[in-house]
Enzyme design. Structure first.
Site, PDB file in Angstrom:
ATOM      1  N   GLU A 259       6.427   5.007  28.797  1.00  0.00           N
ATOM      2  CA  GLU A 259       5.841   6.069  29.610  1.00  0.00           C
ATOM      3  C   GLU A 259       4.600   5.469  30.260  1.00  0.00           C
ATOM      4  OE1 GLU A 259       2.985   9.679  28.822  1.00  0.00           O
ATOM      5  OE2 GLU A 259       4.822   9.876  27.650  1.00  0.00           O
ATOM      6  N   CYS A 296      -1.287  12.426  29.845  1.00  0.00           N
ATOM      7  CA  CYS A 296      -0.302  11.853  30.756  1.00  0.00           C
ATOM      8  C   CYS A 296       0.264  12.912  31.690  1.00  0.00           C
ATOM      9  CB  CYS A 296       0.822  11.187  29.978  1.00  0.00           C
ATOM     10  SG  CYS A 296       1.424  12.156  28.590  1.00  0.00           S
TER      11      CYS A 296
END
Length: 498
Positions: A259, A296
Protein backbone atom coordinates in the site's frame (compact mmCIF):
# COMPACT_ATOMS: atom_id res chain seq x y z
CA UNK A 1 12.65 -2.72 29.15
CA UNK A 2 15.68 -4.30 27.51
CA UNK A 3 15.60 -4.04 23.74
CA UNK A 4 15.62 -7.36 21.89
CA UNK A 5 14.68 -9.13 18.70
CA UNK A 6 12.16 -11.99 19.02
CA UNK A 7 13.25 -14.86 16.78
CA UNK A 8 11.35 -18.15 16.87
CA UNK A 9 10.43 -17.65 20.51
CA UNK A 10 13.89 -16.56 21.65
CA UNK A 11 15.09 -13.08 22.66
CA UNK A 12 18.21 -11.94 20.82
CA UNK A 13 20.21 -8.90 21.93
CA UNK A 14 23.57 -9.36 20.19
CA UNK A 15 25.24 -6.77 17.98
CA UNK A 16 25.15 -3.03 17.48
CA UNK A 17 22.31 -0.88 18.72
CA UNK A 18 20.38 2.25 17.73
CA UNK A 19 18.63 4.82 19.90
CA UNK A 20 14.91 5.44 19.55
CA UNK A 21 13.68 8.98 18.84
CA UNK A 22 10.55 9.34 20.98
CA UNK A 23 8.23 12.32 20.85
CA UNK A 24 8.60 12.56 24.64
CA UNK A 25 10.81 10.99 27.24
CA UNK A 26 14.32 9.62 27.02
CA UNK A 27 15.57 7.57 24.07
CA UNK A 28 16.16 3.85 24.56
CA UNK A 29 18.62 1.53 22.88
CA UNK A 30 17.47 -1.31 20.65
CA UNK A 31 19.56 -3.88 18.78
CA UNK A 32 19.98 -3.31 15.08
CA UNK A 33 18.63 -5.85 12.69
CA UNK A 34 21.04 -7.52 10.28
CA UNK A 35 20.74 -9.73 7.20
CA UNK A 36 22.10 -12.60 9.31
CA UNK A 37 19.24 -12.23 11.79
CA UNK A 38 16.73 -12.07 8.95
CA UNK A 39 18.19 -15.28 7.55
CA UNK A 40 17.91 -16.95 10.96
CA UNK A 41 14.28 -15.89 11.34
CA UNK A 42 13.29 -16.91 7.80
CA UNK A 43 14.93 -20.32 8.11
CA UNK A 44 13.05 -20.91 11.35
CA UNK A 45 9.84 -19.91 9.55
CA UNK A 46 10.51 -22.36 6.73
CA UNK A 47 11.25 -25.13 9.22
CA UNK A 48 7.91 -24.47 10.93
CA UNK A 49 5.87 -24.05 7.74
CA UNK A 50 4.84 -27.64 7.00
CA UNK A 51 3.57 -28.24 10.52
CA UNK A 52 1.78 -24.88 10.70
CA UNK A 53 0.17 -25.30 7.28
CA UNK A 54 -1.21 -28.64 8.45
CA UNK A 55 -2.82 -27.24 11.61
CA UNK A 56 -6.59 -27.15 11.87
CA UNK A 57 -8.58 -23.98 11.38
CA UNK A 58 -9.58 -24.26 15.03
CA UNK A 59 -5.94 -24.27 16.14
CA UNK A 60 -5.16 -21.15 14.12
CA UNK A 61 -8.33 -19.44 15.32
CA UNK A 62 -7.35 -20.16 18.90
CA UNK A 63 -3.90 -18.68 18.22
CA UNK A 64 -5.41 -15.44 16.88
CA UNK A 65 -7.72 -15.14 19.89
CA UNK A 66 -4.85 -15.84 22.29
CA UNK A 67 -2.77 -13.16 20.58
CA UNK A 68 -5.60 -10.68 21.18
CA UNK A 69 -5.78 -11.69 24.85
CA UNK A 70 -2.03 -11.33 25.33
CA UNK A 71 -1.97 -7.91 23.63
CA UNK A 72 -4.92 -6.67 25.69
CA UNK A 73 -3.21 -7.88 28.86
CA UNK A 74 -0.29 -5.55 28.04
CA UNK A 75 -2.60 -2.67 27.11
CA UNK A 76 -1.37 -0.11 29.64
CA UNK A 77 2.27 -0.84 28.86
CA UNK A 78 1.66 -0.62 25.12
CA UNK A 79 -0.20 2.69 25.44
CA UNK A 80 2.46 4.22 27.67
CA UNK A 81 5.39 3.52 25.38
CA UNK A 82 3.33 4.01 22.21
CA UNK A 83 2.31 7.55 23.15
CA UNK A 84 5.89 8.40 24.11
CA UNK A 85 7.35 7.06 20.87
CA UNK A 86 4.78 8.36 18.37
CA UNK A 87 3.16 11.38 20.02
CA UNK A 88 -0.26 9.86 19.35
CA UNK A 89 -2.78 10.56 22.12
CA UNK A 90 -3.73 7.87 24.60
CA UNK A 91 -7.29 7.61 23.31
CA UNK A 92 -6.10 7.02 19.75
CA UNK A 93 -3.77 4.19 20.78
CA UNK A 94 -6.41 2.63 23.02
CA UNK A 95 -8.84 2.65 20.10
CA UNK A 96 -6.22 1.28 17.75
CA UNK A 97 -5.47 -1.57 20.14
CA UNK A 98 -9.19 -2.36 20.19
CA UNK A 99 -9.23 -2.43 16.41
CA UNK A 100 -6.12 -4.64 16.29
CA UNK A 101 -7.51 -7.18 18.73
CA UNK A 102 -10.96 -7.00 17.15
CA UNK A 103 -9.39 -7.83 13.80
CA UNK A 104 -7.64 -10.87 15.26
CA UNK A 105 -10.92 -12.11 16.72
CA UNK A 106 -12.80 -11.43 13.48
CA UNK A 107 -10.25 -13.43 11.49
CA UNK A 108 -10.56 -16.27 14.00
CA UNK A 109 -14.33 -16.38 13.44
CA UNK A 110 -13.87 -16.13 9.68
CA UNK A 111 -11.49 -19.08 9.32
CA UNK A 112 -13.63 -21.22 11.64
CA UNK A 113 -16.46 -20.80 9.14
CA UNK A 114 -14.25 -22.19 6.36
CA UNK A 115 -15.97 -20.48 3.43
CA UNK A 116 -12.76 -18.57 2.62
CA UNK A 117 -11.20 -21.84 1.43
CA UNK A 118 -13.47 -21.80 -1.65
CA UNK A 119 -13.65 -25.61 -1.64
CA UNK A 120 -14.86 -27.21 -4.88
CA UNK A 121 -15.49 -30.80 -5.90
CA UNK A 122 -16.20 -32.21 -9.36
CA UNK A 123 -17.04 -35.88 -8.91
CA UNK A 124 -15.62 -38.49 -11.25
CA UNK A 125 -17.64 -39.40 -14.35
CA UNK A 126 -16.03 -42.67 -15.45
CA UNK A 127 -18.71 -43.39 -18.05
CA UNK A 128 -18.69 -39.96 -19.72
CA UNK A 129 -18.16 -40.06 -23.50
CA UNK A 130 -15.99 -39.48 -25.35
CA UNK A 131 -13.63 -39.21 -22.34
CA UNK A 132 -14.19 -39.92 -18.65
CA UNK A 133 -13.78 -37.15 -16.08
CA UNK A 134 -11.47 -37.67 -13.12
CA UNK A 135 -12.40 -36.78 -9.54
CA UNK A 136 -11.28 -33.17 -8.95
CA UNK A 137 -11.12 -31.28 -5.68
CA UNK A 138 -9.81 -27.77 -5.08
CA UNK A 139 -8.93 -25.78 -1.97
CA UNK A 140 -6.87 -22.72 -1.02
CA UNK A 141 -3.51 -23.58 0.55
CA UNK A 142 -0.93 -21.35 2.32
CA UNK A 143 1.95 -19.90 0.31
CA UNK A 144 4.85 -20.21 2.75
CA UNK A 145 6.80 -17.79 4.98
CA UNK A 146 5.65 -14.16 4.64
CA UNK A 147 7.72 -11.02 5.23
CA UNK A 148 5.92 -8.07 6.83
CA UNK A 149 7.08 -4.46 7.17
CA UNK A 150 5.73 -2.53 10.15
CA UNK A 151 4.06 0.76 9.20
CA UNK A 152 4.81 4.15 10.73
CA UNK A 153 1.30 5.58 11.08
CA UNK A 154 -0.44 2.67 12.81
CA UNK A 155 1.97 1.22 15.39
CA UNK A 156 -0.57 -1.48 16.26
CA UNK A 157 -3.14 -2.04 13.51
CA UNK A 158 -0.62 -1.98 10.61
CA UNK A 159 2.51 -3.07 12.38
CA UNK A 160 3.74 -6.16 14.23
CA UNK A 161 0.28 -7.63 14.95
CA UNK A 162 -1.50 -5.73 12.18
CA UNK A 163 -3.54 -6.88 9.24
CA UNK A 164 -0.68 -8.43 7.27
CA UNK A 165 0.55 -10.53 10.19
CA UNK A 166 -2.97 -11.50 11.26
CA UNK A 167 -4.06 -12.54 7.77
CA UNK A 168 -0.86 -14.51 7.06
CA UNK A 169 -1.12 -16.44 10.33
CA UNK A 170 -4.83 -17.04 9.70
CA UNK A 171 -3.90 -18.50 6.31
CA UNK A 172 -1.32 -20.83 7.86
CA UNK A 173 1.80 -18.89 6.85
CA UNK A 174 4.67 -18.17 9.27
CA UNK A 175 5.57 -14.47 9.54
CA UNK A 176 8.84 -12.55 9.84
CA UNK A 177 8.27 -8.89 10.74
CA UNK A 178 10.78 -6.09 10.24
CA UNK A 179 9.92 -3.63 13.00
CA UNK A 180 9.55 0.07 12.26
CA UNK A 181 12.27 2.32 13.76
CA UNK A 182 9.68 4.94 14.76
CA UNK A 183 8.17 2.73 17.49
CA UNK A 184 10.64 -0.05 18.38
CA UNK A 185 9.47 -0.35 22.00
CA UNK A 186 5.85 -0.72 20.99
CA UNK A 187 6.87 -3.28 18.39
CA UNK A 188 8.82 -5.31 20.91
CA UNK A 189 6.03 -5.47 23.49
CA UNK A 190 3.55 -6.61 20.86
CA UNK A 191 6.06 -9.16 19.53
CA UNK A 192 6.48 -10.54 23.04
CA UNK A 193 2.70 -10.89 23.33
CA UNK A 194 2.56 -12.83 20.07
CA UNK A 195 5.46 -15.07 21.08
CA UNK A 196 3.68 -15.79 24.38
CA UNK A 197 0.52 -16.72 22.47
CA UNK A 198 2.42 -19.04 20.11
CA UNK A 199 3.99 -20.81 23.09
CA UNK A 200 0.70 -21.03 24.99
CA UNK A 201 -0.95 -22.67 22.00
CA UNK A 202 1.83 -25.25 21.66
CA UNK A 203 2.73 -24.16 18.13
CA UNK A 204 6.24 -24.05 16.63
CA UNK A 205 8.14 -20.92 17.67
CA UNK A 206 9.30 -20.36 14.11
CA UNK A 207 5.85 -19.26 12.95
CA UNK A 208 6.58 -15.75 14.24
CA UNK A 209 9.71 -13.58 14.49
CA UNK A 210 10.31 -9.84 14.79
CA UNK A 211 13.66 -8.29 13.87
CA UNK A 212 14.23 -4.62 14.67
CA UNK A 213 15.13 -2.18 11.93
CA UNK A 214 18.70 -2.03 10.74
CA UNK A 215 18.58 0.07 7.61
CA UNK A 216 17.92 -0.61 3.95
CA UNK A 217 20.00 -3.77 3.84
CA UNK A 218 17.70 -5.48 6.35
CA UNK A 219 14.58 -4.76 4.32
CA UNK A 220 16.36 -5.89 1.19
CA UNK A 221 17.47 -9.11 2.87
CA UNK A 222 13.88 -9.88 3.83
CA UNK A 223 12.32 -9.43 0.37
CA UNK A 224 15.19 -11.15 -1.43
CA UNK A 225 15.41 -14.16 0.85
CA UNK A 226 14.65 -17.20 -1.33
CA UNK A 227 12.46 -18.80 1.36
CA UNK A 228 10.10 -15.79 1.62
CA UNK A 229 7.06 -16.36 -0.59
CA UNK A 230 5.16 -13.04 -0.22
CA UNK A 231 5.62 -9.60 1.34
CA UNK A 232 3.19 -7.19 3.00
CA UNK A 233 4.09 -3.49 3.15
CA UNK A 234 2.47 -0.19 4.06
CA UNK A 235 4.54 2.93 3.47
CA UNK A 236 5.81 5.47 0.99
CA UNK A 237 5.54 5.20 -2.79
CA UNK A 238 9.31 5.52 -3.20
CA UNK A 239 10.21 2.88 -0.61
CA UNK A 240 7.43 0.52 -1.60
CA UNK A 241 8.23 0.73 -5.30
CA UNK A 242 11.87 -0.11 -4.59
CA UNK A 243 10.86 -3.21 -2.63
CA UNK A 244 8.29 -4.17 -5.28
CA UNK A 245 11.00 -4.05 -7.94
CA UNK A 246 13.26 -6.24 -5.80
CA UNK A 247 10.48 -8.82 -5.44
CA UNK A 248 9.91 -8.84 -9.20
CA UNK A 249 13.65 -9.13 -9.95
CA UNK A 250 14.20 -12.22 -7.80
CA UNK A 251 15.05 -15.49 -9.57
CA UNK A 252 11.66 -16.58 -8.21
CA UNK A 253 9.46 -13.46 -8.31
CA UNK A 254 7.00 -13.23 -5.42
CA UNK A 255 3.85 -11.18 -4.79
CA UNK A 256 4.41 -7.84 -3.08
CA UNK A 257 1.26 -6.55 -1.41
CA UNK A 258 2.20 -2.91 -0.99
CA UNK A 259 0.00 0.00 0.00
CA UNK A 260 1.93 2.98 -1.32
CA UNK A 261 0.14 6.28 -1.88
CA UNK A 262 -3.28 7.86 -2.31
CA UNK A 263 -4.79 11.36 -2.22
CA UNK A 264 -8.37 10.07 -1.87
CA UNK A 265 -10.29 12.63 -3.97
CA UNK A 266 -13.58 14.17 -2.86
CA UNK A 267 -16.06 15.36 -5.54
CA UNK A 268 -18.49 18.01 -4.29
CA UNK A 269 -21.49 17.92 -6.62
CA UNK A 270 -23.70 21.01 -7.20
CA UNK A 271 -26.72 19.97 -5.13
CA UNK A 272 -24.57 19.23 -2.10
CA UNK A 273 -22.71 22.52 -2.45
CA UNK A 274 -25.95 24.45 -2.77
CA UNK A 275 -27.33 23.09 0.49
CA UNK A 276 -24.24 22.62 2.68
CA UNK A 277 -21.09 24.17 1.22
CA UNK A 278 -19.84 25.53 4.55
CA UNK A 279 -20.56 22.26 6.37
CA UNK A 280 -18.63 20.36 3.70
CA UNK A 281 -15.71 22.72 4.22
CA UNK A 282 -15.70 22.23 8.00
CA UNK A 283 -16.11 18.48 7.78
CA UNK A 284 -13.42 18.11 5.14
CA UNK A 285 -11.00 20.16 7.24
CA UNK A 286 -11.76 17.97 10.27
CA UNK A 287 -11.08 14.78 8.33
CA UNK A 288 -8.01 16.27 6.67
CA UNK A 289 -6.38 17.32 9.96
CA UNK A 290 -7.37 14.29 12.06
CA UNK A 291 -4.26 12.68 13.50
CA UNK A 292 -2.11 15.35 11.82
CA UNK A 293 -3.29 13.98 8.48
CA UNK A 294 -1.22 10.83 8.93
CA UNK A 295 -3.75 8.42 7.49
CA UNK A 296 -3.41 6.58 4.19
CA UNK A 297 -7.07 7.51 3.56
CA UNK A 298 -6.56 11.21 4.24
CA UNK A 299 -8.80 13.11 1.74
CA UNK A 300 -6.09 15.27 0.21
CA UNK A 301 -7.93 16.86 -2.72
CA UNK A 302 -11.42 18.31 -3.27
CA UNK A 303 -12.99 19.10 -6.64
CA UNK A 304 -15.59 21.90 -6.63
CA UNK A 305 -17.32 23.97 -9.30
CA UNK A 306 -16.21 27.61 -9.55
CA UNK A 307 -18.50 30.16 -7.93
CA UNK A 308 -19.77 31.62 -4.69
CA UNK A 309 -20.45 28.24 -3.10
CA UNK A 310 -16.84 27.21 -3.65
CA UNK A 311 -15.73 30.45 -2.02
CA UNK A 312 -17.97 29.80 0.97
CA UNK A 313 -16.59 26.28 1.34
CA UNK A 314 -12.96 27.44 1.14
CA UNK A 315 -13.62 30.15 3.71
CA UNK A 316 -15.03 27.53 6.07
CA UNK A 317 -11.97 25.34 5.51
CA UNK A 318 -9.59 28.22 6.26
CA UNK A 319 -11.52 29.11 9.42
CA UNK A 320 -11.41 25.53 10.67
CA UNK A 321 -7.72 25.21 9.87
CA UNK A 322 -7.00 28.47 11.68
CA UNK A 323 -8.53 27.02 14.83
CA UNK A 324 -6.39 23.88 14.58
CA UNK A 325 -3.49 23.69 17.03
CA UNK A 326 -0.09 22.28 16.00
CA UNK A 327 0.06 18.50 16.19
CA UNK A 328 3.03 16.22 16.82
CA UNK A 329 3.92 14.03 13.85
CA UNK A 330 4.96 10.41 14.11
CA UNK A 331 8.68 10.88 13.45
CA UNK A 332 11.14 13.65 12.78
CA UNK A 333 11.57 12.35 9.25
CA UNK A 334 7.83 12.42 8.53
CA UNK A 335 7.58 16.00 9.83
CA UNK A 336 10.51 17.07 7.68
CA UNK A 337 9.09 15.37 4.58
CA UNK A 338 5.70 16.98 5.18
CA UNK A 339 7.08 20.50 5.31
CA UNK A 340 9.29 19.92 2.28
CA UNK A 341 6.32 18.55 0.35
CA UNK A 342 4.03 21.39 1.44
CA UNK A 343 6.54 24.04 0.35
CA UNK A 344 7.03 22.26 -2.98
CA UNK A 345 3.26 22.16 -3.49
CA UNK A 346 2.96 25.86 -2.65
CA UNK A 347 5.43 26.69 -5.41
CA UNK A 348 3.15 24.93 -7.93
CA UNK A 349 -0.13 26.56 -6.88
CA UNK A 350 -1.55 29.22 -4.56
CA UNK A 351 -1.07 28.73 -0.84
CA UNK A 352 -4.07 29.99 1.11
CA UNK A 353 -3.04 28.73 4.51
CA UNK A 354 -0.05 27.08 6.15
CA UNK A 355 3.35 27.61 7.69
CA UNK A 356 6.44 25.58 8.45
CA UNK A 357 6.64 24.57 12.12
CA UNK A 358 9.73 23.90 14.16
CA UNK A 359 10.75 20.35 14.95
CA UNK A 360 8.24 17.56 14.86
CA UNK A 361 5.02 19.61 14.87
CA UNK A 362 2.77 20.51 11.95
CA UNK A 363 -0.20 22.77 11.26
CA UNK A 364 -2.59 22.43 8.29
CA UNK A 365 -1.88 23.72 4.80
CA UNK A 366 -4.45 24.69 2.16
CA UNK A 367 -3.49 24.90 -1.52
CA UNK A 368 -5.81 26.20 -4.27
CA UNK A 369 -5.65 25.70 -8.01
CA UNK A 370 -7.84 25.26 -11.08
CA UNK A 371 -8.44 22.27 -13.31
CA UNK A 372 -6.16 23.47 -16.11
CA UNK A 373 -3.22 23.92 -13.72
CA UNK A 374 -4.01 20.61 -12.02
CA UNK A 375 -3.86 18.77 -15.34
CA UNK A 376 -0.69 20.57 -16.43
CA UNK A 377 1.29 19.86 -13.25
CA UNK A 378 1.40 16.25 -12.09
CA UNK A 379 3.20 17.27 -8.89
CA UNK A 380 -0.11 18.62 -7.57
CA UNK A 381 -1.46 15.06 -7.54
CA UNK A 382 1.39 13.75 -5.36
CA UNK A 383 0.61 12.59 -1.86
CA UNK A 384 1.99 14.89 0.86
CA UNK A 385 1.70 12.77 4.00
CA UNK A 386 0.20 15.08 6.58
CA UNK A 387 -2.52 17.74 7.02
CA UNK A 388 -2.37 19.28 3.54
CA UNK A 389 -5.40 19.74 1.31
CA UNK A 390 -5.76 20.88 -2.29
CA UNK A 391 -8.90 22.55 -3.63
CA UNK A 392 -9.32 22.21 -7.41
CA UNK A 393 -11.93 24.47 -9.02
CA UNK A 394 -13.51 23.16 -12.22
CA UNK A 395 -15.35 25.46 -14.69
CA UNK A 396 -18.52 23.35 -14.98
CA UNK A 397 -19.92 20.40 -12.99
CA UNK A 398 -19.43 18.09 -15.95
CA UNK A 399 -15.70 18.79 -15.88
CA UNK A 400 -15.49 16.62 -12.79
CA UNK A 401 -15.85 13.63 -15.11
CA UNK A 402 -12.68 14.70 -16.91
CA UNK A 403 -10.92 15.20 -13.59
CA UNK A 404 -11.96 11.73 -12.38
CA UNK A 405 -10.81 10.10 -15.62
CA UNK A 406 -7.36 11.65 -15.22
CA UNK A 407 -6.70 10.43 -11.69
CA UNK A 408 -4.13 7.82 -10.73
CA UNK A 409 -5.21 4.80 -8.71
CA UNK A 410 -6.64 5.58 -5.27
CA UNK A 411 -7.61 3.80 -2.08
CA UNK A 412 -10.86 5.78 -1.92
CA UNK A 413 -13.02 8.28 -3.78
CA UNK A 414 -15.88 10.25 -2.23
CA UNK A 415 -19.03 11.86 -3.59
CA UNK A 416 -20.69 14.68 -1.68
CA UNK A 417 -24.13 14.73 -3.29
CA UNK A 418 -27.87 15.20 -2.92
CA UNK A 419 -30.73 13.54 -4.76
CA UNK A 420 -30.58 16.06 -7.59
CA UNK A 421 -26.95 15.11 -8.25
CA UNK A 422 -27.79 11.53 -9.22
CA UNK A 423 -27.21 11.95 -12.97
CA UNK A 424 -23.75 13.46 -12.47
CA UNK A 425 -22.94 10.86 -9.83
CA UNK A 426 -23.97 8.12 -12.23
CA UNK A 427 -21.70 9.56 -14.91
CA UNK A 428 -18.78 9.67 -12.47
CA UNK A 429 -19.18 6.11 -11.19
CA UNK A 430 -17.59 4.21 -14.14
CA UNK A 431 -14.44 6.30 -13.71
CA UNK A 432 -14.35 6.06 -9.92
CA UNK A 433 -14.83 2.29 -10.04
CA UNK A 434 -11.73 2.05 -12.22
CA UNK A 435 -9.70 4.37 -10.02
CA UNK A 436 -10.55 3.44 -6.40
CA UNK A 437 -10.95 0.43 -4.15
CA UNK A 438 -13.66 2.05 -2.01
CA UNK A 439 -16.26 4.65 -3.05
CA UNK A 440 -18.13 6.67 -0.42
CA UNK A 441 -21.15 8.94 -0.50
CA UNK A 442 -21.62 11.80 1.99
CA UNK A 443 -18.88 10.73 4.34
CA UNK A 444 -15.10 10.93 4.61
CA UNK A 445 -12.67 8.07 4.10
CA UNK A 446 -10.66 8.41 7.31
CA UNK A 447 -11.66 5.43 9.42
CA UNK A 448 -11.52 2.03 7.73
CA UNK A 449 -14.02 -0.51 9.02
CA UNK A 450 -12.61 -3.99 9.57
CA UNK A 451 -15.32 -6.11 7.99
CA UNK A 452 -16.05 -8.75 5.38
CA UNK A 453 -17.02 -6.24 2.66
CA UNK A 454 -14.14 -3.80 3.17
CA UNK A 455 -11.62 -3.15 0.40
CA UNK A 456 -8.49 -1.27 1.42
CA UNK A 457 -6.51 -1.27 -1.78
CA UNK A 458 -6.80 0.04 -5.29
CA UNK A 459 -5.08 0.41 -8.66
CA UNK A 460 -1.43 1.44 -8.66
CA UNK A 461 -0.01 3.53 -7.00
CA UNK A 462 -2.58 3.10 -4.23
CA UNK A 463 -1.42 -0.50 -4.02
CA UNK A 464 0.66 -2.91 -6.04
CA UNK A 465 -2.05 -5.54 -6.37
CA UNK A 466 -5.45 -4.20 -7.41
CA UNK A 467 -7.19 -7.50 -6.64
CA UNK A 468 -6.29 -7.49 -2.94
CA UNK A 469 -7.16 -5.70 0.28
CA UNK A 470 -5.06 -5.21 3.40
CA UNK A 471 -8.11 -4.69 5.65
CA UNK A 472 -11.04 -7.03 6.17
CA UNK A 473 -11.38 -10.79 5.94
CA UNK A 474 -10.60 -10.87 2.21
CA UNK A 475 -7.02 -9.94 3.21
CA UNK A 476 -6.43 -13.58 4.18
CA UNK A 477 -6.73 -14.65 0.54
CA UNK A 478 -3.53 -12.79 -0.31
CA UNK A 479 -1.47 -15.51 1.34
CA UNK A 480 -3.28 -18.51 -0.13
CA UNK A 481 -3.21 -20.13 -3.55
CA UNK A 482 -5.57 -22.66 -5.16
CA UNK A 483 -4.42 -26.26 -5.43
CA UNK A 484 -6.35 -28.91 -7.37
CA UNK A 485 -6.22 -32.62 -6.41
CA UNK A 486 -7.02 -35.22 -9.07
CA UNK A 487 -8.07 -38.74 -8.09
CA UNK A 488 -6.45 -38.17 -4.71
CA UNK A 489 -6.89 -40.78 -1.96
CA UNK A 490 -8.62 -39.41 1.14
CA UNK A 491 -5.57 -40.05 3.29
CA UNK A 492 -3.46 -37.66 1.18
CA UNK A 493 -5.95 -34.79 1.03
CA UNK A 494 -5.74 -31.75 3.30
CA UNK A 495 -8.02 -32.29 6.27
CA UNK A 496 -10.47 -29.62 5.08
CA UNK A 497 -11.06 -31.53 1.83
CA UNK A 498 -11.63 -34.97 3.29
Amino acid sequence: MTGAHLIAGETVTDGDSFASTPASGAPRDYPKGTPALIDRAVRAAEEAFAAFAATTREARATLLETMAERIDARGEEITAIGTAETGLPEARLTGERGRTCGQLRLFASHIRDGAYLDRRHDTALPDRAPLPRPDLRMIQRPLGPVGVFGASNFPLAFSVAGGDTASALAAGCPVVVKGHPGHPGTSQIVAEAIADAVSACGLPGGIFSMVHDGGLEVGRALVEHPLIKAVGFTGSLKGGRALYDLCAARPEPIPFFGELGSINPVFCLPGAMETRAEAIGRDWAASLTMGAGQFCTNPGVVFVTEGSQAEAMVAAVAEAMGASAPQVMLTDGIARAFHEGAERMARSARKSFGEVCEGRSATPWLIETDLAAWEANEDLADEVFGPLGVVVRVPEPGDMIRAAAGLHGQLTATLQMEEGDTDLGRALMPHLERKAGRILVNGYPTGVEVADAMVHGGPYPASTNFGATSVGTLAIRRFLRPVSYQNMPQALLPEDLR
